[in-house]
Design a protein around this motif. Sequence first.
Motif, PDB file in Angstrom:
ATOM      1  N   ILE A  61      18.776  23.597  78.062  1.00  0.00           N
ATOM      2  CA  ILE A  61      19.459  22.305  77.943  1.00  0.00           C
ATOM      3  C   ILE A  61      20.968  22.512  77.996  1.00  0.00           C
ATOM      4  O   ILE A  61      21.686  21.788  78.682  1.00  0.00           O
ATOM      5  N   CYS A  62      21.429  23.535  77.300  1.00  0.00           N
ATOM      6  CA  CYS A  62      22.867  23.783  77.300  1.00  0.00           C
ATOM      7  C   CYS A  62      23.351  24.132  78.706  1.00  0.00           C
ATOM      8  O   CYS A  62      24.411  23.676  79.149  1.00  0.00           O
ATOM      9  N   ARG A  63      22.560  24.952  79.398  1.00  0.00           N
ATOM     10  CA  ARG A  63      22.948  25.331  80.766  1.00  0.00           C
ATOM     11  C   ARG A  63      23.002  24.107  81.668  1.00  0.00           C
ATOM     12  O   ARG A  63      23.931  23.925  82.445  1.00  0.00           O
ATOM     13  N   ARG A  64      21.960  23.282  81.566  1.00  0.00           N
ATOM     14  CA  ARG A  64      21.914  22.094  82.411  1.00  0.00           C
ATOM     15  C   ARG A  64      23.090  21.177  82.096  1.00  0.00           C
ATOM     16  O   ARG A  64      23.688  20.594  83.003  1.00  0.00           O
ATOM     17  N   SER A  65      23.454  21.085  80.817  1.00  0.00           N
ATOM     18  CA  SER A  65      24.544  20.176  80.474  1.00  0.00           C
ATOM     19  C   SER A  65      25.878  20.700  80.996  1.00  0.00           C
ATOM     20  O   SER A  65      26.756  19.907  81.328  1.00  0.00           O
ATOM     21  N   THR A  66      26.020  22.030  81.103  1.00  0.00           N
ATOM     22  CA  THR A  66      27.263  22.527  81.711  1.00  0.00           C
ATOM     23  C   THR A  66      27.338  22.108  83.172  1.00  0.00           C
ATOM     24  O   THR A  66      28.402  21.752  83.668  1.00  0.00           O
ATOM     25  N   GLU A  67      26.168  22.118  83.840  1.00  0.00           N
ATOM     26  CA  GLU A  67      26.172  21.678  85.241  1.00  0.00           C
ATOM     27  C   GLU A  67      26.553  20.214  85.346  1.00  0.00           C
ATOM     28  O   GLU A  67      27.338  19.816  86.214  1.00  0.00           O
ATOM     29  N   ILE A  75      25.057  16.408  77.048  1.00  0.00           N
ATOM     30  CA  ILE A  75      23.855  16.951  76.403  1.00  0.00           C
ATOM     31  C   ILE A  75      22.759  15.904  76.405  1.00  0.00           C
ATOM     32  O   ILE A  75      21.597  16.179  76.737  1.00  0.00           O
ATOM     33  N   ASN A  76      23.150  14.677  76.073  1.00  0.00           N
ATOM     34  CA  ASN A  76      22.165  13.599  76.043  1.00  0.00           C
ATOM     35  C   ASN A  76      21.489  13.438  77.378  1.00  0.00           C
ATOM     36  O   ASN A  76      20.270  13.263  77.461  1.00  0.00           O
ATOM     37  N   LYS A  77      22.284  13.495  78.413  1.00  0.00           N
ATOM     38  CA  LYS A  77      21.741  13.338  79.762  1.00  0.00           C
ATOM     39  C   LYS A  77      20.755  14.466  80.074  1.00  0.00           C
ATOM     40  O   LYS A  77      19.666  14.237  80.602  1.00  0.00           O
ATOM     41  N   ALA A  78      21.149  15.691  79.739  1.00  0.00           N
ATOM     42  CA  ALA A  78      20.288  16.846  80.010  1.00  0.00           C
ATOM     43  C   ALA A  78      18.983  16.727  79.238  1.00  0.00           C
ATOM     44  O   ALA A  78      17.901  16.997  79.771  1.00  0.00           O
TER      45      ALA A  78
END
Lengths: 402, 460
Positions: free
Chosen positions: A260-266, A287-290
């Motif tokens: 989730i953290c990785r996706r939120s960085t993207e 983060i919410n979006k991820a």
Amino acid sequence: RASSRTPQIPSRSGPKATPGNDLEEARARLHVSAVPDSLPCREKEFSDIFGFVESKILDGTGGCMYISGVPGTGKTATVKEVVNILQSERDEGNLADFTFIEVNGMRLTEPRQAYVEILKALTGQKATAEHASNLLNKMFTSPGPRSVPVVLLVDELDLLWTRKQDVMYNIFDWPTKEKAKLIVLAVANTMDLPERMMMKRVASRLGLTRMTFQPYTFRQLEEIVASRMKGLRVFDGDAIQLAARKVAAVSGDARRALDICRRSTEIAELRSEEENIDSPMVTMGDINKAVEEMFCSPKIVAIKNLSVQEQMFLKAIVAEYQRAGIEEAEFKKLYDQHLTLCRFEGVHAPTMTELAAMCYRLGSIRLLLIEAGRLDLCMRVRLNVSQDDVMYALREDEGNRS
Amino acid sequence: MEIDLAPEPPSEGVADLTLGSQVRCRKYQVQTLLSLFGQRQHMTPGALFVYGHTATGKSLVVQTLLSYHKLPHILINCVECSSPRVLFEHILNNIPQNPDADIPDCDDDDEEEYIQCDDMTSFVRQLTNIVSEKPFGEQTLYIVLDKAERLRDSHIFMLPALLRLQELTGLNICTILISEIVWEKFRFGTGFNEPYCLHFPDYSRHELMEIMCLDSPSTCDKELYSMYINIVLSVFHMVCRDLRELRHLAKLNFPYFIEPVLSGEADATQTRKLWRNIEPHLKKALKSVYLREVSSQQWEKMQQAELENPDLEQTLTPSHRCQVELPYYSKFLLIAAYLASYNPMKYDRRFFAKNAGKVSKRSKLVKKNERASNHLLGPKVFPIDRLMAIFYSIVEGKVVPSAHIYVQISSLVSLHLLSQVKGEDRIGMPKYKCLITLDFIRSIARTVQFDVMRYLYDFL
């Protein structure tokens, strides 16, 4: 020439360049394969396993340990860490010599191949499964005078299950032999595996040295992510906490939290490109979006994007369920319902063939559970989503259209 | 539909929609297929599904079309393919050598190696290799699978993979499935490459006439033959639209029809006379030869005999086909089994006990409603004790319950006159069902002078 109509993943040649900015650096560190040197929040488990293995090596005896816990709680990583430390101790000369062997049940084509793997790792010999088990038996029951202790890690233990359970039995039986210096670390997902799957004589040989890895709490998850982000200012203060709390509420899987953290960085990177911010930070919104992307069921989105007739068919199914009171209906009943609905809505009614094609399409994307087409009219249809989800998705759809 | 899309059998400008007059009344289908095939080098749809009733010319049209235009193709009947291996090897070993060969030449196979293949992956790989080497290179290769409904019972991957063959191999391949059932019944699992479906409708009566008139014997006048076909159709068209069956019947009965003309009894123009001559004969054929009660050969023989000696009244309908020679007690056992199967158990007492209870008026009323239901619903299961009880009450004289009796029961089971429902042995209380018809049991009962109708609840 023939064109491919199936969608494919675009190919990429060569590895990606080294991280350029902070976000890329963060992504590299958050990757699941980047196991850190020290595992935070597993100190107690680490010392337990370490103590167990070290004492056995020092005594020159054998033993078993059963390690369980839900996926993503760091079982394999902790055990590997223990072995790494022991190996470095050995290399420094503080500890007696030992051999480490790893067997993963998932990587074996067949449970009995475990013998072959173990023999190959011990002696470099190749043999059939039966021959290998004989050789190993001989090796562990009457070892030579200068044999070294063996640490055997059996990962994904539940896949070594056979009807006679001979593989499990042998693996747990060898350490109990008088002279065998074999230490077995068995790793599996369920705590009650020995009671549920194993026969009494196998379970008793496994012994009572058990360890359970509890799922991470949100504080621990937060610490894990924070430890990886040491020295980088990428995340907002509460962003990590939000991710940790969301994951801890569902599963407590560290891998999921990292993802989730990785996706939120993207997501943050994309957003910053749009808004032209120089040093982007990952906010709660990202983060919410991820989290939404990863946890949300795609079924409602799928229903919203179906064709008009297909949506009507879903409505017909719900109507039929409510009429009959059973969550299952035959296709002919659904066809009648569908015709009635079409008449109400003033839509052109499909033929039986067309409706069967629609039903099959919905079945093949698993919104419905259907039987084989050869039963045609008597084919029973069930919804694979809850009725409320269907009604919710379709009502929203109507709202948007009007 | 435009005709200029037709493949280039280059010399002919316009495609011959009758395919060298081998195909009749299938203009639309031929046109559709031709336009789907397009030019030789064109990409054809990956999969076609051709369906229609028995004998509507599906295989004929597809095969003639492919061989008439000399398109590279492979024909397979899926009934012959008991396993995927057979299918794969048949396809791989029969890929036509050059574009002009209309039939794959099997003679060369001795020189070349027989290609072996037993799974889908290697099939696709080998097919790609072989086809891309062949001289017809870019042309569409047609793989025709007849009786395609059998593919559903084959491996689960078979049908999806064959429909997607064009995409999997990356070659210009078209799979044509021919079947008698509709496409909906083929669907299972998750996802097919949906084929283009082409329906072959039934021939109308007029079309049947046209086609059947084609095989008029050279000795016979065309007009006369078409009149004959008209008569045949007027008798058989109600029950049978199957072209193959009709042609067979027409051929079989033609000698009888033409006989008065040949012998000079009637003129070819005396329609009424010929009609009156043939019509009862055809009606008789409908009863016997159409149901295959007599074989065609026997029918021809009988016809011959009848023509030579018209006064001789032949018994054409063999009513004895349901006659089996059984031992005396077996007959009674069978009758008992029949009675047990079709009578409700609560009336056993009334039929078989010495002092039957009084029949009240009410039960008579109830009986009226239930009447004939037992024979419609089929046989019921009964335990062996009930069978033996009925047997002893209907059989005359004293019968010792010896091993012979029980052996006869099991031999009736092995003759499929009874069927055992459960229980393997006498101790396990086996249950049986009677599998024979009313006519059969009546004829058996007649041989032992037993009035079976008097004991059947349905016929009281």
